[in-house]
Design a protein around this motif. Structure first.
Motif, short mmCIF file in Angstrom:
data_model
loop_
_atom_site.label_atom_id
_atom_site.label_comp_id
_atom_site.label_asym_id
_atom_site.label_seq_id
_atom_site.Cartn_x
_atom_site.Cartn_y
_atom_site.Cartn_z
N SER A 227 10.60 32.83 21.18
CA SER A 227 10.60 32.19 19.86
C SER A 227 11.74 32.71 19.00
O SER A 227 12.36 31.95 18.24
CB SER A 227 9.25 32.42 19.16
N GLY A 228 12.05 34.01 19.12
CA GLY A 228 13.19 34.55 18.39
C GLY A 228 14.50 33.93 18.84
O GLY A 228 15.39 33.66 18.03
N THR A 229 14.62 33.69 20.15
CA THR A 229 15.82 33.04 20.68
C THR A 229 15.96 31.62 20.14
O THR A 229 17.06 31.18 19.75
CB THR A 229 15.76 33.01 22.22
N ILE A 230 14.85 30.89 20.08
CA ILE A 230 14.87 29.52 19.55
C ILE A 230 15.24 29.53 18.08
O ILE A 230 16.06 28.71 17.61
CB ILE A 230 13.51 28.85 19.78
N LEU A 231 14.64 30.44 17.32
CA LEU A 231 14.96 30.52 15.89
C LEU A 231 16.44 30.85 15.68
O LEU A 231 17.08 30.31 14.77
CB LEU A 231 14.09 31.58 15.22
N HIS A 232 16.98 31.71 16.53
CA HIS A 232 18.38 32.14 16.37
C HIS A 232 19.34 30.99 16.66
O HIS A 232 20.25 30.72 15.87
CB HIS A 232 18.66 33.31 17.30
N TYR A 233 19.13 30.32 17.80
CA TYR A 233 20.11 29.33 18.24
C TYR A 233 19.83 27.92 17.72
O TYR A 233 20.76 27.18 17.41
CB TYR A 233 20.18 29.31 19.77
N ALA A 234 18.56 27.54 17.66
CA ALA A 234 18.24 26.17 17.25
C ALA A 234 18.15 26.01 15.74
O ALA A 234 18.46 24.93 15.22
CB ALA A 234 16.92 25.74 17.90
N PHE A 235 17.74 27.07 15.03
CA PHE A 235 17.54 26.94 13.59
C PHE A 235 18.43 27.87 12.78
O PHE A 235 18.26 27.98 11.56
CB PHE A 235 16.07 27.22 13.25
N ALA A 236 19.38 28.53 13.44
CA ALA A 236 20.32 29.43 12.76
C ALA A 236 19.57 30.45 11.89
O ALA A 236 19.95 30.72 10.76
CB ALA A 236 21.30 28.63 11.92
#
Length: 355
Positions: A227-236
């Motif tokens: 989830s942290g990876t998604i927040l970092h890359y998908a939602f900046a």
């Protein structure tokens, strides 16, 4: 130890087939009873279906000092271990870890920790942990370390599937296997009373609960990282994340569950009956559990002491243990989860073909 574990397991399985007293205890016995003779692949499949709950041993009337001297959990533990070592990629790594796992785990975590300590303060900047180790540096180190174990496990599982004469997999086979793994059904005992793993006179669900704490704790921690990876890359939205964020809501309970589960498993493993296990690989088993405990413990410590002078050292130890954990996954006891799942898929195929 047996000179030829596969041949000894074949002898014992033939005697069990004549008795059938333990038929309802776990998935091993229904799978065993469809055979009149046993190939090496059949024995390998039975060994990986066995969860070493030891109920059958305590119920058996043919254990030593009887002349048959049955010890099905013990001999299947040896066969299971050999199957992991022989199908591992590369095979030498599997054998080395299971013989000297504790030392390999500790030295690997220490070596990787020193690597991260040396890489701290590289150009890149950021907040929180990224102020110590740049995000790009973390990605460059962890991406290959994540991909190699997947490749090694895929090769090992392909070898295992060929050995047990696995058929093309259907969705129903997978869902049945995951359902069994999710509930740890084969650690519940034939009547749902649990295992006699730690005491032959008392049934307990302790081992089942500890396995579930480790499994679900690990999955929560993995989901937190994802989830942290998604927040970092998908939602900046780069780290650090607050207490009520998705990564923290998943990671904190996951880390606590992992700590409790691994500490409990180390204690339970030490209390277990040695003659019903494969003593050659206790170093590997303890090494894996200890490494997973260090990962979870240092992860929680980072959250508690993130604003102290100890942050850099704690981060290096945590990241080093995580990296060592991933690199050693195909050769550690962690791999048994994948092999057991494959065995459960194969068992679902068996049940489908005989229904």
């Amino acid at each position: 130890m047996y000179a030829d574990p596969v041949e000894e397991a074949r002898r014992q399985a033939q005697i069990c087939n004549s008795c059938r007293y333990c038929e309802g205890y776990c998935a091993v016995f229904p799978s065993m009873h469809i055979h009149r003779s046993f190939s090496e692949g059949d024995i390998t499949q039975l060994a990986n279906l066995c969860h070493n709950c030891q109920n059958c041993y305590d119920a058996c009337q043919y254990t030593a000092p009887h002349e048959f001297a049955l010890n099905l959990p013990g001999v299947l533990a040896e066969v299971r271990q050999e199957s992991w070592e022989q199908t591992a990629f590369p095979a030498a790594m599997g054998k080395a870890f299971h013989r000297n796992g504790t030392l390999i785990a500790l030295f690997s975590a220490l070596g990787m920790g020193l690597l991260f300590w040396a890489a701290r303060r590289l150009p890149g900047g950021g907040e929180g942990f990224y102020a110590v180790l740049a995000h790009n540096a973390m990605v460059a180190i962890f991406l290959p370390a994540f991909l190699f174990p997947l490749l090694a496990l895929a090769i090992g599982l392909k070898r295992y599937w060929k050995r047990v004469d696995g058929m093309p997999v259907r969705l129903g086979d997978i869902t049945a296997a995951f359902g069994s793994a999710a509930t740890m059904r084969n650690l519940a005992g034939g009547h749902g009373d649990g295992c006699t793993y730690e005491d032959d006179d008392r049934f307990s669900h302790k081992r089942r609960v500890l396995h579930q704490l480790v499994m679900y704790g690990f999955l929560l921690c993995f989901a937190a990282t994802a989830s942290g990876t998604i927040l970092h890359y998908a939602f900046a939205m780069p780290a650090p994340y607050g207490l009520f964020s998705i990564p923290k809501a998943l990671g904190l309970p996951g880390g606590i569950m992992l700590c409790i589960g691994t500490a409990g498993m180390m204690w339970l493993k030490a209390e277990g009956r040695p003659h019903l296990q494969d003593l050659r690989v206790r170093g590997g088993e303890f090494g894996f559990i200890l490494l997973l405990f260090i990962v979870s413990f240092t992860g929680l410590a980072l959250y508690l002491f993130r604003d102290t002078a100890g942050l850099e050292a704690l981060l290096a130890i945590h990241l080093g243990s995580v990296l060592a954990f991933f690199l050693l996954t195909p050769y550690s006891k962690m791999a048994h989860g994948f092999y057991r799942l494959a065995a459960l898929v194969r068992d679902a195929q068996r049940r489908r073909s005989t229904s």
